[in-house]
Design an enzyme around this catalytic site. Structure first.
Site, mmCIF file in Angstrom:
data_model
loop_
_atom_site.group_PDB
_atom_site.id
_atom_site.type_symbol
_atom_site.label_atom_id
_atom_site.label_comp_id
_atom_site.label_asym_id
_atom_site.label_seq_id
_atom_site.Cartn_x
_atom_site.Cartn_y
_atom_site.Cartn_z
ATOM 1 N N LEU A 139 -2.948 4.369 11.489
ATOM 2 C CA LEU A 139 -3.847 5.291 10.788
ATOM 3 C C LEU A 139 -4.688 4.456 9.834
ATOM 4 C CD1 LEU A 139 -4.735 7.893 9.160
ATOM 5 C CD2 LEU A 139 -3.699 8.352 11.370
ATOM 6 N N ASP A 140 -5.955 4.354 10.132
ATOM 7 C CA ASP A 140 -6.857 3.565 9.293
ATOM 8 C C ASP A 140 -7.702 4.503 8.436
ATOM 9 O OD1 ASP A 140 -8.484 1.125 8.576
ATOM 10 O OD2 ASP A 140 -10.010 2.379 9.511
ATOM 11 N N ASP B 12 0.860 -1.189 0.000
ATOM 12 C CA ASP B 12 0.000 0.000 0.000
ATOM 13 C C ASP B 12 0.892 1.234 0.000
ATOM 14 O OD1 ASP B 12 -2.147 -1.757 0.503
ATOM 15 O OD2 ASP B 12 -1.873 -1.569 2.674
ATOM 16 N N ASP C 79 0.325 8.237 7.862
ATOM 17 C CA ASP C 79 0.461 6.825 8.278
ATOM 18 C C ASP C 79 1.743 6.663 9.077
ATOM 19 O OD1 ASP C 79 -1.741 5.595 6.985
ATOM 20 O OD2 ASP C 79 -0.658 5.481 5.087
ATOM 21 N N GLU D 266 -6.695 -5.089 12.467
ATOM 22 C CA GLU D 266 -7.942 -4.442 12.073
ATOM 23 C C GLU D 266 -9.135 -5.265 12.593
ATOM 24 O OE1 GLU D 266 -6.974 -1.793 8.138
ATOM 25 O OE2 GLU D 266 -7.180 -3.920 7.758
ATOM 26 N N GLU E 271 0.881 -2.194 11.153
ATOM 27 C CA GLU E 271 0.653 -2.275 9.711
ATOM 28 C C GLU E 271 1.844 -1.707 8.943
ATOM 29 O OE1 GLU E 271 -2.405 0.273 8.115
ATOM 30 O OE2 GLU E 271 -2.545 -0.891 6.289
ATOM 31 N N GLU E 272 2.497 -0.732 9.535
ATOM 32 C CA GLU E 272 3.542 -0.018 8.809
ATOM 33 C C GLU E 272 4.919 -0.663 8.904
ATOM 34 O OE1 GLU E 272 2.417 2.071 6.781
ATOM 35 O OE2 GLU E 272 0.432 2.212 7.669
ATOM 36 N N ASP F 296 -3.078 -0.629 13.918
ATOM 37 C CA ASP F 296 -3.184 0.039 12.618
ATOM 38 C C ASP F 296 -3.144 1.517 13.002
ATOM 39 O OD1 ASP F 296 -3.886 1.249 10.283
ATOM 40 O OD2 ASP F 296 -5.692 0.059 9.936
HETATM 41 P P1 AHG Z 1 -5.657 1.464 5.793
HETATM 42 O O1 AHG Z 1 -5.884 2.905 5.479
HETATM 43 O O2 AHG Z 1 -5.226 1.242 7.212
HETATM 44 O O3 AHG Z 1 -4.768 0.788 4.795
HETATM 45 O O4 AHG Z 1 -7.048 0.721 5.753
HETATM 46 C C1 AHG Z 1 -7.909 0.897 4.665
HETATM 47 C C2 AHG Z 1 -8.979 -0.154 4.732
HETATM 48 C C3 AHG Z 1 -10.164 0.181 5.593
HETATM 49 O O5 AHG Z 1 -10.049 1.270 6.409
HETATM 50 C C4 AHG Z 1 -11.283 0.394 4.626
HETATM 51 O O6 AHG Z 1 -12.481 -0.101 5.126
HETATM 52 C C5 AHG Z 1 -10.849 -0.349 3.410
HETATM 53 O O7 AHG Z 1 -9.466 -0.332 3.421
HETATM 54 C C6 AHG Z 1 -11.347 0.267 2.157
HETATM 55 O O8 AHG Z 1 -10.949 -0.497 1.079
HETATM 56 P P2 AHG Z 1 -11.552 -0.255 -0.385
HETATM 57 O O9 AHG Z 1 -11.024 1.033 -0.854
HETATM 58 O O10 AHG Z 1 -11.041 -1.444 -1.170
HETATM 59 O O11 AHG Z 1 -13.053 -0.279 -0.252
HETATM 60 MN MN MN Z 2 -6.720 0.032 8.119
HETATM 61 MN MN MN Z 3 -3.523 1.963 8.221
#
Ligand code: AHG
Ligand code: MN
Ligand code: MN
Length: 327
Positions: A120-121, A70, A76, A277, A99-100, A118
């Site tokens: 920063l989600d 990612d 983050d 998560e 996560e990081e 996590d």
């Molecule tokens: P993060 O920002 O920690 O990587 O998490 C993102 C996750 C979660 O928060 C969210 O519900 C989901 O990714 C969204 O994914 P899509 O864009 O595929 O829907």
């Molecule tokens: Mn997340």
């Molecule tokens: Mn995150």
């Protein structure tokens, strides 16, 4: 909340609440209380930074990727640093899974707890001023204090959590957590710099009308999930999807609903990560009367085999998750 209950909880700070409930912890010697206070402190620092996003140069991509591939946002990484620092200073945590970071980080060999976060989600929402969050799971260390961290300390299933929670940086900032004795929510009062109990003993409605899923991916869902979604539409339910798991979960916790991130043809295990998560939100959901599964099995019974393992995730109001499972 009823007016009488608002009266009861006014002035109840997170700090005092943690102290008053210390005897509820399985190992009540103050360390877990201190750890929760360290998390609240880091949350305040991250909250301050989140609120300044746009004014100082902390928005946008960092130009790097985490181990899952990612794109990392500046916040983050910043949030990861803030939480790691607070937990290291606090001294209660021996190992931190984030996560990081590809591997876990040794924090203090004398610490009795393992934490998965996590930091920063909902990173994709940072730059557009939409709610984001932090998620954490706390485990008791299994190996001897002072010795090296063992695999068994790190890869514990969700059922072993001693506490879990999240911080939601939303229209107000909240910390919601459980130690296995119900779920309580605290709202941050900016000018006083304190979290106050605002949502005592949170209960997830048994049934609801909201379904939250990224329907843009529907062509790659399995047939049962497609059928369940059709059923939601036939029943004229309400679709709500923010794309920040914490925010979607929090809304459904308060209003009743289901959040689904199923397996897709591209990602057979879905997208969300079990250890930092799903487990935390599963613990909170169950403590509030809800249910969390991977479509078949209870999330908290899944034995993890890797730090960054993914799992399909169905979480929310009991009747809705049970119905989704029946498809
Ligand atoms: P993060 O920002 O920690 O990587 O998490 C993102 C996750 C979660 O928060 C969210 O519900 C989901 O990714 C969204 O994914 P899509 O864009 O595929 O829907
Ligand atoms: Mn997340
Ligand atoms: Mn995150």
């Amino acid at each position: 909340m009823e007016a009488s209950r608002i009266g009861e909880s006014i002035g109840f700070t997170l700090d005092r609440f943690i102290k008053n409930n210390q005897d509820q912890f399985q190992y009540a010697n103050g360390e877990l209380s201190q750890l929760l206070r360290d998390i609240a402190l880091a949350a305040k620092v991250v909250n301050r930074e989140v609120n300044k996003a746009g004014l100082i140069d902390i928005m946008g991509p960092l130009g790097s990727q985490n181990m899952a591939g990612d794109d990392q946002q500046k916040l983050d990484v910043l949030a990861n640093i803030r939480f790691t620092r607070a937990l290291k200073k606090g001294g209660e945590v021996c190992a931190l899974i984030s996560e990081e970071s590809e591997s876990y980080e040794d924090l203090n060999n004398n610490g009795k707890y393992v934490i998965a976060i996590d930091p920063l989600d909902g990173s994709s929402n940072i730059d557009v001023n939409v709610s984001i969050g932090t998620i954490f799971s706390i485990y008791r260390r299994i190996s001897k204090v002072g010795g090296p961290i063992q695999q068994a300390d790190i890869l514990q299933k969700g059922a072993e959590q001693v506490a879990a929670g999240y911080i939601l940086y939303g229209s107000s900032t909240m910390m919601v957590y459980t130690t296995g004795y119900g779920v309580n929510g605290f709202t941050f009062e900016q000018s006083l710099g304190e979290f106050f109990l605002s949502h005592p003993d949170m209960q997830m409605p048994e049934d609801g009308k909201i379904y939250s899923i990224n329907e843009g991916l529907a062509n790659s869902f399995s047939e049962p999930v497609k059928k369940y979604l059709q059923d939601c539409k036939d029943k004229k339910m309400t679709a709500r999807y923010i794309g920040s798991l914490v925010a979607d979960f929090h809304r459904n916790l308060l209003k009743g609903g289901i959040y689904i991130y199923p397996s897709t043809s591209k990602d057979p295990n879905g997208k969300l990560r079990l250890m930092y998560e799903c487990n935390a939100l599963a613990f909170i959901a169950e403590q509030a009367g809800g249910v969390a599964t991977d479509g078949k099995n209870r999330i908290m019974d899944i034995e993890p085999t890797a730090l960054h393992q993914r799992t399909p995730f169905f979480v929310g109001s009991k009747k809705m998750v049970k119905l989704a499972e029946s498809f």
